[in-house]
Design an enzyme around this catalytic site. Structure first.
Site, PDB file in Angstrom:
ATOM      1  N   LYS A 102       0.849  -1.185   0.000  1.00 57.79           N
ATOM      2  CA  LYS A 102       0.000   0.000   0.000  1.00 57.79           C
ATOM      3  C   LYS A 102       0.887   1.239   0.000  1.00 57.79           C
ATOM      4  O   LYS A 102       1.786   1.375   0.836  1.00 57.79           O
ATOM      5  CB  LYS A 102      -0.894  -0.011   1.240  1.00 57.79           C
ATOM      6  CG  LYS A 102      -1.938   1.100   1.270  1.00 57.79           C
ATOM      7  CD  LYS A 102      -2.829   0.955   2.499  1.00 57.79           C
ATOM      8  CE  LYS A 102      -3.883   2.049   2.544  1.00 57.79           C
ATOM      9  NZ  LYS A 102      -4.733   1.923   3.763  1.00 57.79           N
ATOM     10  N   HIS A 104      -0.251   4.462   0.223  1.00 55.43           N
ATOM     11  CA  HIS A 104      -0.886   5.632   0.826  1.00 55.43           C
ATOM     12  C   HIS A 104      -1.363   5.260   2.230  1.00 55.43           C
ATOM     13  O   HIS A 104      -1.256   4.102   2.636  1.00 55.43           O
ATOM     14  CB  HIS A 104      -2.064   6.121  -0.031  1.00 55.43           C
ATOM     15  CG  HIS A 104      -3.135   5.084  -0.205  1.00 55.43           C
ATOM     16  ND1 HIS A 104      -3.029   4.054  -1.118  1.00 55.43           N
ATOM     17  CD2 HIS A 104      -4.313   4.897   0.441  1.00 55.43           C
ATOM     18  CE1 HIS A 104      -4.107   3.291  -1.048  1.00 55.43           C
ATOM     19  NE2 HIS A 104      -4.896   3.774  -0.110  1.00 55.43           N
TER      20      HIS A 104
END
Length: 218
Positions: A102, A104
């Site tokens: 991921k 963000h």
């Protein structure tokens, strides 16, 4: 009734363990098949977690954190962590990985407990066919921290030779990574449960014994 015998009856009742003639991914014609996709409700997941917890307790596997590889291992690790707390009053962490990092928010590869050096991690999986899951998660775990992977727990050890070599996937994983693999039940347990009338399948017993003789490892 032992928890292993109870688990075998549970698998049959859930339609997870069936008998007949099945062509496996390996090309082998097997007299039994395990389809974990037939676990599909909360009661089944609750019971499944208890069997994992019983296996961990029986073998006294040191554990701080249960790790569930995405995607099938995620609910299994969570259920096992709940069962350890509920059945044995043992609080353990759990975490799981993402298929993609991921980029963000909090970011990263893992969700749940942040792994630390020296942490004792037990991997929770469904079944082991080739050892591919270990090959994928081992470098991820070791890359996150210098964790101590104390074991991997699966539902069934098929106890059969891999397509290459004379070892089973379970034996090959231990030889390559030094991680012991514990199973709730083995193919030998399935055969004995049929012989003892714990589960149905008497008409498939000869085929089970022949398959074990042809492809089995001790």
């Amino acid at each position: 009734m032992t928890y292993q015998e109870s688990f075998l009856r549970f698998m049959v009742d859930c339609g997870v363990l069936t008998f007949g003639s099945f062509t496996l991914k390996s090309g082998r014609q097997a007299p039994y098949f395990i389809n974990a996709g037939n676990y599909h409700n909360g009661n089944q997941l609750m019971q499944l977690g208890r069997y994992y917890a019983a296996c961990i307790e029986e073998h006294h596997i040191p554990v701080d954190t249960l790790f569930g590889p995405a995607y099938k291992g995620i609910p299994l690790a969570a259920a096992a962590a709940v069962a350890l707390s509920d059945q044995y009053r043992k609080t353990v962490n759990f975490c799981f990985d993402r298929k993609e990092v991921k980029d963000h928010g909090e970011g990263g590869m893992f969700v749940g407990k942040k792994l630390e050096d020296g942490e004792r991690v037990v991997i929770i999986e469904d079944v082991m066919t080739s050892g591919k899951a270990m090959a994928e998660v081992y470098p991820k775990l070791k890359g996150a921290a210098d964790v101590d992977i104390t074991g991997m727990v699966i539902t069934v050890d098929r106890m059969e030779r891999a397509l290459e070599g004379d070892k089973s996937a379970v034996q090959a994983v231990y030889e390559k990574y030094g991680v012991p693999v514990y199973s709730i039940v083995t193919m030998e347990d399935i055969i004995q449960a049929i012989q003892n009338g714990i589960i149905p399948g008497q008409e498939h017993l000869d085929a089970m014994l022949a398959y074990r003789k042809q492809y089995g490892v001790s």
